[in-house]
Design an enzyme around this catalytic site. Structure first.
Site, PDB file in Angstrom:
ATOM      1  N   GLN A   1      -7.816  -4.428   9.596  1.00 53.45           N
ATOM      2  CA  GLN A   1      -6.749  -4.060  10.531  1.00 53.45           C
ATOM      3  C   GLN A   1      -7.110  -2.843  11.380  1.00 53.45           C
ATOM      4  OE1 GLN A   1      -2.540  -4.622   9.115  1.00 53.45           O
ATOM      5  NE2 GLN A   1      -3.506  -4.647   7.094  1.00 53.45           N
TER       6      GLN A   1
ATOM      7  N   ARG B   1       1.665 -10.446  10.874  1.00 54.29           N
ATOM      8  CA  ARG B   1       3.000  -9.864  11.049  1.00 54.29           C
ATOM      9  C   ARG B   1       4.089 -10.853  10.627  1.00 54.29           C
ATOM     10  NH1 ARG B   1       1.702  -5.678  10.012  1.00 54.29           N
ATOM     11  NH2 ARG B   1      -0.296  -6.704   9.674  1.00 54.29           N
TER      12      ARG B   1
ATOM     13  N   LYS C   1       0.815  -1.222   0.000  1.00 50.15           N
ATOM     14  CA  LYS C   1       0.000   0.000   0.000  1.00 50.15           C
ATOM     15  C   LYS C   1       0.849   1.274   0.000  1.00 50.15           C
ATOM     16  CE  LYS C   1      -0.646   0.498   4.991  1.00 50.15           C
ATOM     17  NZ  LYS C   1       0.137   1.741   5.086  1.00 50.15           N
ATOM     18  N   THR C   2       1.976   1.267   0.755  1.00 51.38           N
ATOM     19  CA  THR C   2       2.804   2.474   0.801  1.00 51.38           C
ATOM     20  C   THR C   2       3.388   2.772  -0.570  1.00 51.38           C
ATOM     21  OG1 THR C   2       3.343   1.969   3.110  1.00 51.38           O
ATOM     22  CG2 THR C   2       4.727   3.591   1.981  1.00 51.38           C
TER      23      THR C   2
ATOM     24  N   ASP D   1      -3.416   7.813   4.279  1.00 49.63           N
ATOM     25  CA  ASP D   1      -2.945   6.457   4.579  1.00 49.63           C
ATOM     26  C   ASP D   1      -3.692   5.926   5.805  1.00 49.63           C
ATOM     27  OD1 ASP D   1      -1.440   4.160   4.472  1.00 49.63           O
ATOM     28  OD2 ASP D   1       0.361   5.042   5.351  1.00 49.63           O
ATOM     29  N   GLU D   2      -3.781   4.599   5.930  1.00 56.12           N
ATOM     30  CA  GLU D   2      -4.410   3.941   7.087  1.00 56.12           C
ATOM     31  C   GLU D   2      -5.800   4.525   7.366  1.00 56.12           C
ATOM     32  OE1 GLU D   2      -3.117   1.361   8.117  1.00 56.12           O
ATOM     33  OE2 GLU D   2      -0.938   1.453   8.111  1.00 56.12           O
TER      34      GLU D   2
END
Length: 641
Positions: A255, A604, A32-33, A220-221
């Site tokens: 998330q 993770r 995504k980044t 973002d997020e």
């Protein structure tokens, strides 16, 4: 753009999507980044100026990473672009626009957090004339005020519309708390968003200025937004001057784990409803984890009743053996010893300790794990301890600096008035505070008033005059050419703080205390002005700690692990009452957030995921395996059978 060649079809579609509202549902490890960064580069390539682009993040670390990627990709072409946290960007807006428009606030307002907020909340609670419906601590008052602010509720609206009698009582505390903030020319973190929204709602010319300045907004997020942040985004991206709405958000509802910070996962779920012309793109290729790990995560999230689950597929081909291991132990000590043995086995195979992380639901669970690791002589690092800027000596010096920058900051002045001792104890400060309130002046101004000193002891009166003179000296230095590090050095010397340090700190802690002050001066060297230094410190969060480069196993809570990854991850405490936590089991909302928390923990891991549970974690109580563990095992049986 040569970088587009390395993107998969979904990533490319996101980067090249037409200007308008775009939601990218980006699963864990889906890049995504990279997509967000390339989207910015694409906007610039089709004619947008960097100065017209605003990228909003939730952590300073994420903002730094984005700026660094853009520098590498665009070089000088990224100059002028603004990338920062919601709070940092709102501080920037308020410093420019708040003066003369919101109450008595000036551009040099302080930002209160932690202890300062608690002191004001405690004072507001003590000043209540009515009896509270239940026993309330300042922390709970503050939590309810924060929740109200995140929903854009003023004290009046909170009192009027809340069905909860406790909230209606807290509304009175909220009113007094807010009045005290304004008297100190201070805002808390929630105010940074709330006051910015109020400012732009009430002053359409300012809104138009910012809409003209930032014509493309990326977030973002997005799953971590609260209602006030969402409202601010909606305001800034409203179509203006014939331009279409340019909003590009990236997030993953699976998330969303910060409900306790007022994040509302339903905001990302209803994006297409809020923006009917929105384009929604899903990134479901995971570049981090092996497929069995992703299957275990999906086994948990597929049962969600509040977010749309998305199955992720691993980019790497084939299925490696022993990706997922589940272990039952007799008690917590045995669980920790088993983890230590597994770590030693991996280490003996040539894997580095820093490639491994142990995740737990609550901080206290680390004690048993630490004991086992120490016994096994395994180096480890507990992340999320007391941060540098939370050290007592650092907070003392920062209080001095905040009074210098903002003379109306009474709380900071109270902290350092008698540090080191100068006769200004509690009684003297109470008298000076009363005088300041009666004369409607700041406490710092009262120090120098002869009338205020009349009823003080000779020692206290001399201490008040001495401190007033010192503050005036330091304010002249700050307004002149003195750099922040030279100002700190002068404060430490002239105040007598450094000379008195050995009388205030134990001999074993004295070297560390001196080291902290030296480190603070080194940090100050990076800033040109006192205001920029204080602003950056105020916006720092524990989540943005620098990564420890030493070869150590990382121990941290699942919440602190979000956004991180390791080849080997141990998730402990998969029991009912631990994960999911006993406080969350009673409500659907609570269980759903615990489900998403478990999903974050599982995703993770890159190469191998260790899951452990024990029926004997709590003495005198037999625990059952977590429902999430049962779901993982059931899904595995489904796929085999």
């Amino acid at each position: 753009m040569n970088h587009l060649r390395s993107l998969n079809p979904e990533q490319r579609a996101a980067v090249l999507a037409p200007v308008g509202p775009v939601l990218v549902r980006a699963g864990a490890g889906s890049g995504k980044t990279r997509v967000l960064t390339l989207r910015i580069a694409h906007l610039i390539s089709i004619g947008a100026k960097p100065s017209q682009i605003l990228a909003l993040t939730f952590t300073n670390k994420a903002a730094r990473e984005m700026r660094e990627r853009l520098r590498k990709q665009l070089g000088a072409g990224a100059r002028g672009l603004v990338a920062g946290t919601f709070h940092a960007v709102c501080v920037r807006i308020l410093r420019e626009m708040i003066a003369g428009r919101v109450g008595t606030y000036t551009a040099d307002f302080s930002i209160y957090a932690g202890d300062e907020q608690l002191q004001l909340a405690a004072a507001a609670l003590d000043a209540a004339t009515e009896r509270p419906p239940m026993l309330l601590e300042p922390e709970e008052v503050l939590r309810r005020i924060s929740r109200a602010k995140s929903r854009l509720l003023t004290p009046r609206l909170m009192a009027r519309f809340s069905p909860d009698p406790v909230d209606r009582f807290v509304a009175g505390c909220y009113r007094r708390y807010q009045r005290a903030l304004e008297q100190a020319n201070a805002l808390d973190f929630d105010d940074l968003i709330l006051v910015t929204h109020r400012l732009l709602t009430e002053h359409h010319d300012l809104l138009e200025t910012l809409q003209q300045r930032w014509q493309h907004i990326l977030v973002d997020e997005y799953q971590d937004t609260d209602p006030s942040q969402h409202a601010l985004i909606e305001l800034l991206t409203r179509p203006a001057h014939g331009r279409p709405r340019s909003l590009f958000v990236v997030g993953d509802g699976m998330q969303s784990i910060y409900g306790f910070r007022n994040a509302d996962h339903s905001i990302i779920n209803r994006f297409a409803d809020d923006f009917p012309d929105a384009k929604v793109i899903e990134l479901d290729t995971n570049y981090r984890s092996r497929q069995p790990i992703l299957d275990a995560a999906y086994a948990v999230i597929r049962h969600s009743r509040t977010v749309a689950p998305m199955a992720l597929r691993a980019a790497g081909g084939g299925v490696a053996e022993r990706c997922l291991l589940i272990h039952e132990s007799k008690n917590g000590r045995e669980e920790a010893e088993q983890i230590a043995r597994s770590i030693n086995e991996l280490h003996a195979q040539g894997r580095r300790l820093r490639e491994m992380a142990i995740l737990y639901r609550t901080r206290h669970m680390s004690r048993t794990i630490e004991a086992a690791l120490r016994h096994a002589r395994i180096a480890y690092n507990v992340r999320g301890g007391v941060g540098f800027y939370d050290r007592a000596v650092v907070r003392d010096v920062l209080a001095y600096l905040r009074v210098i920058a903002n003379p109306a900051d009474n709380l900071s002045l109270v902290r350092i008035a008698n540090v080191p001792a100068r006769g200004l104890g509690g009684q003297a400060i109470a008298h000076l505070s009363a005088f300041a309130a009666q004369n409607e002046i700041a406490l710092s101004a009262a120090l120098a008033q002869p009338a205020a000193q009349q009823h003080l002891s000779p020692k206290a009166a001399e201490g008040a005059r001495r401190l007033a003179n010192l503050l005036a000296r330091w304010q002249r230095m700050a307004a002149g050419t003195a750099s922040p590090d030279h100002l700190i050095a002068d404060v430490l010397e002239q105040s007598g703080y450094m000379a008195a340090l050995e009388n205030r700190v134990s001999p074993e802690d004295l070297p560390d205390a001196r080291g902290h002050l030296q480190e603070l001066m080194r940090a100050a060297e990076e800033h040109d002005s006192l205001s920029s230094m204080l602003q950056e410190i105020a916006l720092l969060t524990s989540a943005d700690e620098k990564e420890d480069e030493r070869d150590q196993v990382q121990l941290l809570t699942i919440h602190a692990a979000k956004g991180l990854e390791w080849p080997f991850v141990f998730v402990t405490g998969l029991e009912e009452g631990t994960l999911p936590h006993e406080r969350s089991i009673a409500t659907l909302e609570g269980i759903e957030e615990e489900r998403r928390l478990c999903y974050v923990a599982l995703t993770r891991a890159a190469e191998r995921l260790y899951l452990s549970w024990t029926p004997g974690r709590n003495r005198g109580q037999i625990l059952k395996p977590s429902r999430f563990l049962d779901e993982i095992l059931a899904y595995g049986r489904e796929r085999v059978g």
